[in-house]
Design an enzyme around this catalytic site. Sequence first.
Site, PDB file in Angstrom:
ATOM      1  CD  GLU A 140      -2.551  -1.023   2.585  1.00  0.00           C
ATOM      2  OE1 GLU A 140      -4.172  -1.440   2.305  1.00  0.00           O
ATOM      3  OE2 GLU A 140      -2.685  -0.987   3.984  1.00  0.00           O
TER       4      GLU A 140
HETATM    5  N1  IFG Z   1      -4.611  -4.236   3.950  1.00  0.00           N
HETATM    6  C1  IFG Z   1      -3.245  -3.466   5.194  1.00  0.00           C
HETATM    7  C2  IFG Z   1      -3.036  -4.046   6.107  1.00  0.00           C
HETATM    8  C3  IFG Z   1      -4.535  -3.335   7.610  1.00  0.00           C
HETATM    9  C4  IFG Z   1      -5.050  -4.371   6.560  1.00  0.00           C
HETATM   10  C5  IFG Z   1      -6.350  -4.335   7.266  1.00  0.00           C
HETATM   11  C6  IFG Z   1      -1.666  -5.403   4.212  1.00  0.00           C
HETATM   12  C7  IFG Z   1      -0.947  -6.128   3.738  1.00  0.00           C
HETATM   13  C8  IFG Z   1      -5.219  -4.293   4.889  1.00  0.00           C
HETATM   14  N2  IFG Z   1      -2.040  -4.341   4.500  1.00  0.00           N
HETATM   15  O1  IFG Z   1      -2.592  -6.074   4.004  1.00  0.00           O
HETATM   16  O2  IFG Z   1      -1.577  -2.528   7.599  1.00  0.00           O
HETATM   17  O3  IFG Z   1      -4.528  -2.437   7.452  1.00  0.00           O
HETATM   18  O4  IFG Z   1      -7.674  -5.600   7.168  1.00  0.00           O
END
Ligand code: IFG
Length: 484
Positions: free
Chosen positions: A294
């Site tokens: 992200e």
């Molecule tokens: N995506 C983010 C996490 C967390 C997650 C919550 C990943 C690799 C959503 N990154 O999953 O930091 O916020 O479900």
Amino acid sequence: MIPQPTAHQALADQTFALASDATIGAAGPALQQIAEQLATQLRRSTGFALPVQDGAGTITLAQNGPDELGAEGYELRADTDGVTITAATSEGVFRGVTTLRQLLPAKAHADSPQEGPWEVTGTTITDSPRYSYRGMMLDVSRHFFTLDQVKHVIDLISLYKVNHLHLHLSDDQGWRIQVDSWPNLTEHGGSTQVGGGEGGYYTKAEYAELVQYASDRYITVVPEIDTPGHTNAALSSYPELNKGDLPPSLYTETEVGFSSFTIDKDVTYEFLDDVFREVAEQTPGDLLHLGGDEAHSTEHSEYLTFVAKATELVVKHGKRVMGWHEVADGPLPAGSVVQYWGTEDPKAQVLAQKAVEQGATLVLSPANRSYLDMKYDAETPLGLDWAGLVSVEQSYSWNPATLVPGVPASAIDGVEAPLWTETVDDVSKIEYLVFPRLPGIAELGWSAESALDWASYRDRLAEQGSRWEVLGVNFYRAPEIDWR
Ligand code: IFG
């Protein structure tokens, strides 16, 4: 039994009964430590003395098992005369003892003396895991969890032969591991958490104790320093890490994707060099996870430049790179492990294929199957639902070998179930989301493909509920399971 063993055969009209004069035999320090762990637990619940002695006993642990069962395989025999557990390694003996704990009645987990009998139906088991990486991730950044709370999680996941604990040690909301060369990371960056609470962090002594506790249960800790995104806590701790030397304030909400290291500043890499060095020094395992997910505020060409430089620093400090699947868009060093967290999204699948094409292997954490912070159903009070609702069946009914199209089964190292803690701030909430789904992921990682069958699994899972009640685990009594 969860995970289902590779092969087991009942021994007709043979029953092992643990009696008050029972002994535990083990040769050598590693096996005696395992014996002492087992004895400590059984002394509590049976009230028996259970001395540990050199060599053979009523229960005998021996390290003369067959090599072909691999590093974690074991043989177990329980009959009227006693129990023997043999393996080629002490880790295999530990996995066999884990099986024995599940063959004993649930009350064997009690922390006070219970009435007998303590019987194990006669059986022979030959067992070894399908995958070498069977993990759980705990996000200690969004909400901090103390050393004792993490030890409790380790106790519970070790019951299901999980062998990796991935700790998400840094994110926007908190930096959780002491770095002597950059002390403000914990002083300032570790001082809060989601919701504005006081946060916290592990000193080096505490982290060493955590790693040792995991190691004593044959669990390897995989530390994650998430980069270049998810970095607000670090950026807020050191002005020089920021564009124009302007640090953001600490962040206690739950948005993602708004932070980024400054890719074209040398200090960013001096910082990472120090951080990776100090984290690597505290990591007996060979994996160091540098995140990579992200990075929405990092321009893509800069992201690729960053990944190349950051992965080089991980290798410089003697570790193999682990990263979320986005890192596969750039060149990865040999031995890298890419953690797939996609759903059915083709972009994520392409990145997983790119990872394998350049020689990396995969750990599978499909968000719509293995993310333990996903709600079970619309009524679940905790958790998120961006990847969908994940029932116990949804979490179990997939095959790691065929999940990602275009990826050979040989490229899969195993599976990992992440628990993100935006909505989780105490142990009972951890337990509620982790159980009963974690054992299913552990089974997908351990058991033979032929053993994976929802009807059989849900029936075996039903028996685990009584164990969790004895252990005081606040598990979700999913209506899809006929809990016994
Ligand atoms: N995506 C983010 C996490 C967390 C997650 C919550 C990943 C690799 C959503 N990154 O999953 O930091 O916020 O479900």
